[in-house]
Design a protein around this motif. Structure first.
Motif, PDB file in Angstrom:
ATOM      1  N   MET A 151       0.840  -1.213   0.000  1.00 29.02           N
ATOM      2  CA  MET A 151       0.000   0.000   0.000  1.00 29.02           C
ATOM      3  C   MET A 151       0.869   1.255   0.000  1.00 29.02           C
ATOM      4  O   MET A 151       0.635   2.201  -0.762  1.00 29.02           O
ATOM      5  CB  MET A 151      -0.900   0.021   1.244  1.00 29.02           C
ATOM      6  N   ILE A 152       1.881   1.250   0.872  1.00 27.61           N
ATOM      7  CA  ILE A 152       2.742   2.440   0.998  1.00 27.61           C
ATOM      8  C   ILE A 152       3.560   2.635  -0.281  1.00 27.61           C
ATOM      9  O   ILE A 152       3.535   3.703  -0.897  1.00 27.61           O
ATOM     10  CB  ILE A 152       3.673   2.319   2.237  1.00 27.61           C
ATOM     11  N   LEU A 153       4.238   1.559  -0.701  1.00 26.24           N
ATOM     12  CA  LEU A 153       5.091   1.668  -1.900  1.00 26.24           C
ATOM     13  C   LEU A 153       4.264   1.864  -3.169  1.00 26.24           C
ATOM     14  O   LEU A 153       4.719   2.483  -4.126  1.00 26.24           O
ATOM     15  CB  LEU A 153       5.980   0.422  -2.041  1.00 26.24           C
ATOM     16  N   GLY A 154       3.039   1.357  -3.153  1.00 25.94           N
ATOM     17  CA  GLY A 154       2.171   1.516  -4.319  1.00 25.94           C
ATOM     18  C   GLY A 154       1.546   2.902  -4.410  1.00 25.94           C
ATOM     19  O   GLY A 154       0.813   3.182  -5.358  1.00 25.94           O
ATOM     20  N   GLY A 155       1.785   3.710  -3.397  1.00 22.41           N
ATOM     21  CA  GLY A 155       1.274   5.080  -3.426  1.00 22.41           C
ATOM     22  C   GLY A 155      -0.176   5.209  -2.986  1.00 22.41           C
ATOM     23  O   GLY A 155      -0.856   6.179  -3.308  1.00 22.41           O
ATOM     24  N   MET A 156      -0.657   4.224  -2.221  1.00 23.41           N
ATOM     25  CA  MET A 156      -2.057   4.269  -1.787  1.00 23.41           C
ATOM     26  C   MET A 156      -2.226   4.870  -0.399  1.00 23.41           C
ATOM     27  O   MET A 156      -3.342   4.952   0.100  1.00 23.41           O
ATOM     28  CB  MET A 156      -2.638   2.854  -1.782  1.00 23.41           C
ATOM     29  N   MET A 157      -1.097   5.222   0.241  1.00 22.84           N
ATOM     30  CA  MET A 157      -1.211   5.727   1.610  1.00 22.84           C
ATOM     31  C   MET A 157      -0.850   7.217   1.677  1.00 22.84           C
ATOM     32  O   MET A 157      -0.381   7.705   2.702  1.00 22.84           O
ATOM     33  CB  MET A 157      -0.304   4.919   2.552  1.00 22.84           C
ATOM     34  N   GLY A 158      -1.019   7.902   0.617  1.00 21.67           N
ATOM     35  CA  GLY A 158      -0.821   9.354   0.647  1.00 21.67           C
ATOM     36  C   GLY A 158       0.510   9.821   0.093  1.00 21.67           C
ATOM     37  O   GLY A 158       0.680  11.008  -0.188  1.00 21.67           O
ATOM     38  N   ILE A 159       1.495   8.911  -0.038  1.00 20.49           N
ATOM     39  CA  ILE A 159       2.786   9.334  -0.612  1.00 20.49           C
ATOM     40  C   ILE A 159       2.812   8.881  -2.070  1.00 20.49           C
ATOM     41  O   ILE A 159       2.810   7.671  -2.332  1.00 20.49           O
ATOM     42  CB  ILE A 159       3.998   8.706   0.130  1.00 20.49           C
ATOM     43  N   SER A 160       2.841   9.822  -2.977  1.00 24.51           N
ATOM     44  CA  SER A 160       2.867   9.445  -4.388  1.00 24.51           C
ATOM     45  C   SER A 160       4.278   8.984  -4.770  1.00 24.51           C
ATOM     46  O   SER A 160       5.261   9.302  -4.079  1.00 24.51           O
ATOM     47  CB  SER A 160       2.459  10.625  -5.258  1.00 24.51           C
ATOM     48  N   TYR A 161       4.387   8.249  -5.866  1.00 26.97           N
ATOM     49  CA  TYR A 161       5.673   7.710  -6.325  1.00 26.97           C
ATOM     50  C   TYR A 161       6.693   8.844  -6.479  1.00 26.97           C
ATOM     51  O   TYR A 161       7.854   8.719  -6.068  1.00 26.97           O
ATOM     52  CB  TYR A 161       5.463   6.979  -7.657  1.00 26.97           C
ATOM     53  N   GLU A 162       6.234   9.958  -7.013  1.00 32.55           N
ATOM     54  CA  GLU A 162       7.140  11.088  -7.274  1.00 32.55           C
ATOM     55  C   GLU A 162       7.697  11.679  -5.978  1.00 32.55           C
ATOM     56  O   GLU A 162       8.811  12.206  -5.957  1.00 32.55           O
ATOM     57  CB  GLU A 162       6.415  12.182  -8.068  1.00 32.55           C
ATOM     58  N   SER A 163       6.906  11.622  -4.888  1.00 32.69           N
ATOM     59  CA  SER A 163       7.374  12.217  -3.624  1.00 32.69           C
ATOM     60  C   SER A 163       8.240  11.263  -2.805  1.00 32.69           C
ATOM     61  O   SER A 163       8.710  11.618  -1.723  1.00 32.69           O
ATOM     62  CB  SER A 163       6.180  12.624  -2.750  1.00 32.69           C
ATOM     63  N   MET A 164       8.385  10.038  -3.272  1.00 33.43           N
ATOM     64  CA  MET A 164       9.143   9.051  -2.473  1.00 33.43           C
ATOM     65  C   MET A 164      10.640   9.289  -2.596  1.00 33.43           C
ATOM     66  O   MET A 164      11.113   9.732  -3.653  1.00 33.43           O
ATOM     67  CB  MET A 164       8.862   7.625  -2.980  1.00 33.43           C
ATOM     68  N   PRO A 165      11.426   8.952  -1.536  1.00 33.43           N
ATOM     69  CA  PRO A 165      12.893   9.005  -1.655  1.00 33.43           C
ATOM     70  C   PRO A 165      13.358   7.980  -2.701  1.00 33.43           C
ATOM     71  O   PRO A 165      12.620   7.030  -3.006  1.00 33.43           O
ATOM     72  CB  PRO A 165      13.392   8.624  -0.263  1.00 33.43           C
ATOM     73  N   ALA A 166      14.551   8.157  -3.181  1.00 32.50           N
ATOM     74  CA  ALA A 166      15.056   7.315  -4.277  1.00 32.50           C
ATOM     75  C   ALA A 166      15.024   5.825  -3.942  1.00 32.50           C
ATOM     76  O   ALA A 166      14.649   4.995  -4.789  1.00 32.50           O
ATOM     77  CB  ALA A 166      16.482   7.735  -4.618  1.00 32.50           C
ATOM     78  N   ALA A 167      15.386   5.467  -2.704  1.00 32.05           N
ATOM     79  CA  ALA A 167      15.409   4.046  -2.316  1.00 32.05           C
ATOM     80  C   ALA A 167      14.004   3.454  -2.389  1.00 32.05           C
ATOM     81  O   ALA A 167      13.809   2.323  -2.854  1.00 32.05           O
ATOM     82  CB  ALA A 167      15.962   3.908  -0.904  1.00 32.05           C
ATOM     83  N   MET A 168      13.033   4.252  -1.928  1.00 31.39           N
ATOM     84  CA  MET A 168      11.647   3.764  -1.954  1.00 31.39           C
ATOM     85  C   MET A 168      11.156   3.637  -3.390  1.00 31.39           C
ATOM     86  O   MET A 168      10.433   2.691  -3.740  1.00 31.39           O
ATOM     87  CB  MET A 168      10.724   4.725  -1.192  1.00 31.39           C
TER      88      MET A 168
END
Lengths: 259, 292
Positions: A186-203
């Motif tokens: 959910m988190i990595l898929g961007g379903m918990m409020g953090i979009s892919y673009e806003s994720m740190p590089a490792a994520m």
């Protein structure tokens, strides 16, 4: 029964397995209620300050398509794995084998029942989407690809769920593991409020390896018939499938060795 | 394999880790129509024997059978089912039939008074009801060989008796072979015609009940409840091995038997006479380790 060859898929076994699926209250909550509620809520929040109708529709559809991936995650990955572990713990597969019901019969009927339940969940999800959300009208290939991608993702969730249950063998351990996997997806898929673009590089690197990411990030392009490079998405399926397959292989080796 | 032999076990060794749980050297043959009572104390290897036949444990040696696995019906010590639905649906899925469409299943449900339990979930059933649920499905299999592993364990006296009565009556006119593991000898008195006596993973003896009785106890046995007075009265008489609360007097001849009974009548003492008592067979077979 005696001497009669048992068919692999029968209406009695499907009915039995379907009752098993629907008997788990969590799949109704996490597999139907939560995706509908989250899709409506998140899309409303996301479009609250957007005045352009076209943009609003695109945002709502993106959220809708992304959240849809929660359905197989909740019903198949979580629901199936937990039920399978419960059965392993109680020795139900062994009891069934003594009645002449082979594991492959149970698994096939279980897979079909999961598919029926998931299809019903998607029908409700789309109905809610049509009734309460302003969605983009898909092109034919868009809807076919969405169904196919969800189906492949569900098959991989089924394999992963089975492998986790077969390795953990206990309800509590399996529940803990699948919950962690569920929330990680959910988190990595961007379903918990953090979009892919806003994720740190490792994520982002981890997210790229998961099919759920593409439901959220890119599927709107496929849905509306835009040009899309499928290679990263296919790679994510291959990676996810390989991980699930390796776990299943380890689980089956352990079973053969009687561990 | 001869036609009337259903299963043969020979040179079997089952190990749990480094411990030998069961070792069978001489062949054990299960023939058509055999009703075998498998007896022995805890850890004797009874359930291991059953699990070996069913292929549930790894073993070395030979188990040969002309039966396929679905021709062996089994009631295990512990039988668990899903709790997501009423027992009726579990039954229909396992037996591949609707209850309303199977006359035989309806008869079994009625016979075991299970009608009211069909709508209940498995966890809501009592111990006796749980056993009956599996028994109905096992009996529905109508297999040439049926195995009951401690089917009445954990049940109260009355439930146990009623269940055994039903089983005895059900199998009376049937020719299916049975293997019954039990700690309750009175059940086996009614159900078994052969005994497999195990102790510490070894076979003490295997054979027809009457033959084993003659081998270890003689023609007949007079059994008395133990008391000091009886001990004094029969101190010069030969005694068989028996549990501490009993005195077992072998009657090699009719004259000897009459003599003992006369003495008992003269002293107004209660007694039981037996020519098949399994407890006596077990105690004496165990005492002499099968050598007599």
């Amino acid at each position: 029964m005696n001497g009669k060859k048992r068919q692999i898929i029968t209406k009695y076994m499907i009915s039995y397995e379907f009752r098993n699926v629907t008997g788990n209250p969590f799949v109704h909550i996490f597999g139907i209620g939560m995706p509908i509620f989250m899709a409506i809520l998140i899309s409303r929040i996301a479009v609250s300050e957007v005045s352009d109708a076209a943009v609003t529709r695109t945002i709502s559809t993106t959220v809708f398509l992304g959240i849809g991936a929660m359905i197989p995650m909740a019903t198949v990955l979580m629901g199936y794995a937990v039920r399978q572990a419960q059965d392993f713990e109680k020795g139900i597969p062994e009891r069934m084998r003594l009645f002449g019901i082979r594991d492959c019969v149970t698994i096939c009927n279980r897979a079909v029942s999961e598919l029926i339940f998931m299809a019903a969940a998607f029908v409700l999800y789309f109905l809610a989407g049509i009734l309460f959300m302003d969605l983009e009208v898909p092109v034919f290939s868009g809807i076919v690809l969405y169904i196919l991608c969800i189906l492949f993702f569900s098959i991989l969730c089924f394999i992963l769920g089975h492998a986790i249950a077969a390795l953990a063998k206990r309800f509590s351990v399996t529940y803990c593991i699948v919950m962690m996997v569920y929330f990680a997806l959910m988190i990595l898929g961007g379903m918990m409020g953090i979009s892919y673009e806003s994720m740190p590089a490792a994520m982002q690197a981890a997210a790229k390896l998961l099919p759920v990411t593409y439901f959220n990030k890119d599927f709107i392009t496929i849905w509306t018939g835009g040009n899309y490079n499928f290679v990263p998405m296919v790679q994510s399926y291959l990676f996810f499938g390989a991980a699930a397959g390796i776990l299943l292989f380890i689980a089956s080796r352990r079973r053969v060795r009687g561990i | 394999m001869e036609n009337d032999i259903l299963l043969s076990v020979e040179n079997l060794t089952v190990c749990y880790g480094k411990d030998v749980a069961l070792q069978i050297e001489s062949p054990i043959l299960i023939e058509e129509g055999d009703r075998i009572g498998i007896i022995g104390s805890n850890g004797a290897g009874k359930s291991t024997f059953v699990k070996s036949i069913l292929g549930l444990v790894n073993y070395q040696g030979s188990i040969r059978t002309r039966l396929t696995m679905d021709q062996i019906a089994t009631h295990m010590q512990s039988n668990e089912y899903t709790d997501s639905m009423a027992t009726k649906y579990i039954m229909e899925a396992i037996l591949q039939t609707r209850i309303s469409r199977s006359q035989k299943l309806q008869e079994l449900i009625q016979y075991f008074e299970f009608e009211d339990c069909l709508r209940k979930k498995y966890s809501k059933l009592s111990g006796g009801q749980k056993q009956r649920f599996t028994i109905i499905m096992v009996m529905m299999q109508d297999a040439p060989l049926t195995i009951y592993d401690e089917v009445t364990s954990g049940l109260d006296f009355e439930t146990r008796q009623r269940l055994v009565e039903k089983m005895v009556s059900w199998y009376r006119d049937r020719d299916s072979s049975l293997c019954i593991v039990s700690h309750y000898y009175e059940e086996l008195e009614q159900l078994a015609n052969k005994l497999l006596i195990l102790d510490k993973g070894r076979v003490i003896d295997y054979g027809k009940k009457e033959e084993l009785f003659r081998k270890y106890c003689g023609r007949a046995v007079i059994i008395l409840n133990h008391s000091g007075e009886k001990e004094m009265l029969f101190q010069s008489y030969k005694k068989l091995a028996s549990p501490a609360h009993l005195i077992a007097l072998p009657c090699e001849t009719e004259e000897k038997e009459r003599e003992i009974i006369s003495l008992l009548l003269a002293h107004n003492m209660d007694y039981t006479r037996s020519t098949t008592d399994i407890e006596m067979i077990y105690s004496n077979a165990k005492k002499c380790g099968g050598q007599q």
